[in-house]
Design an enzyme around this catalytic site. Structure first.
Site, PDB file in Angstrom:
ATOM      1  N   LYS A 227      78.326  62.810 -19.187  1.00 22.40           N
ATOM      2  CA  LYS A 227      78.975  62.900 -18.023  1.00 22.40           C
ATOM      3  C   LYS A 227      80.423  61.975 -18.253  1.00 22.40           C
ATOM      4  CE  LYS A 227      76.312  65.162 -15.339  1.00 22.40           C
ATOM      5  NZ  LYS A 227      75.269  64.255 -14.190  1.00 22.40           N
ATOM      6  N   ARG A 261      67.452  65.080 -18.811  1.00 24.42           N
ATOM      7  CA  ARG A 261      68.257  66.397 -18.842  1.00 24.42           C
ATOM      8  C   ARG A 261      69.389  66.008 -19.969  1.00 24.42           C
ATOM      9  NH1 ARG A 261      72.494  68.925 -16.480  1.00 24.42           N
ATOM     10  NH2 ARG A 261      72.069  71.215 -16.223  1.00 24.42           N
TER      11      ARG A 261
END
Length: 288
Positions: A227, A261
């Site tokens: 991210k 994830r």
């Protein structure tokens, strides 16, 4: 900082499958069959064979779940129409459905895509809008007796100022939608939605207070992999900050997360295995 025991338990997913949560972290491998994912777009988007091979490699590396997505959720991405999304994901799911030891998740917020994916062999619906953009998706999950991941988002709404209060408000509503649709609690996990309309400091505060999300009473899935805020902490635009991602996975495991994830299964598998060994030894569940 004291370790928080993950909620654990048994996650009921589709087709009679159950995922045991608790002593060992569960890994969900990311399979983006899109040309424009922020991290691996284009790698698997043009070939069903390449996508299937990538999924099998993630399974061999230790992923329990493969999360198949046909629309990029990166900031600023152009939405695709449902037919295009379905054309990307369904052939991959159909090919993987017969593979042993793989649980398949469809990453979509559209009820019809979820329906087709579950009919093709998927076991889980992973909705980045927490069943609030297309509430019919919860009825689809209930109809197929599928697992359901409800993710928090700040997109297309005005969040509360306090990052955890907003989590509890939004995900509380998502849980109401799912329950009203007939999805049993045993089939539901929640995801705090790192990076979805949250700035760097908000993501860090949410990480630090992750244990407070356990008040919702459901196992927690987290997705910090590659991210932007992780790259921001490093102070460089590394497109694949997998070591840094593994560090966040370790911290979040200590704060009670159950499912991770990730893009790089191996790096997170090893980091989480060490974390779980230390955690079990500290509670007397294992011997050093």
């Amino acid at each position: 900082m004291q370790m928080i025991e993950p909620r654990g338990g048994r996650w009921q997913v589709g087709r009679g499958r159950v995922i045991e949560l608790g002593p060992h972290a569960c890994i969900m491998g990311i399979l983006n069959v899109t040309p424009d994912s922020f991290s691996d777009g284009g790698r698997y988007g043009g070939s069903v064979d390449a996508a299937v091979a990538a999924a099998l490699a993630m399974r061999e590396a230790g992923a329990t779940i493969i999360d198949v997505g046909g629309e990029s959720t990166r900031p600023g991405a152009t939405p695709v129409d449902p037919a295009q999304e379905q054309a990307r994901v369904l052939p991959v799911i159909e090919r993987l459905a017969g593979e042993p030891d793989i649980v398949l998740s469809i990453d979509t917020y559209r009820a019809e895509t979820a329906r087709l994916a579950l009919a093709a062999g998927a076991h889980i619906v992973n909705d980045v809008f927490g069943a609030q953009k297309d509430p019919a998706i919860a009825r689809v999950a209930a109809e197929f007796e599928a697992g359901l991941c409800l993710m928090h988002t700040g997109r297309e709404r005005t969040p509360l100022e306090d990052v955890v209060e907003d989590q509890l408000l939004f995900l509380g509503r998502s849980l109401e939608i799912a329950r009203e649709a007939g999805v049993p609690d045993a089939a539901i996990v929640v995801d705090p939605g790192f990076g979805f309309a949250k700035d760097g400091p908000q993501n860090l505060r949410l990480m630090a207070r992750m244990d407070e999300i356990m008040a919702l009473g459901r196992p927690i899935l987290v997705g910090t992999s590659r991210k932007r805020f992780v790259r921001g902490i490093l102070g460089r635009e590394d497109p694949e900050p997998d070591v840094a991602t593994a560090a966040t996975s370790v911290f979040l495991r200590e704060r009670g997360a159950d499912i991770f994830r990730v893009h790089n299964v191996e790096a997170n598998r090893d980091a989480l295995a060490i974390t779980d060994a230390i955690r079990m030894a500290s509670t007397g569940s294992a011997r050093a």
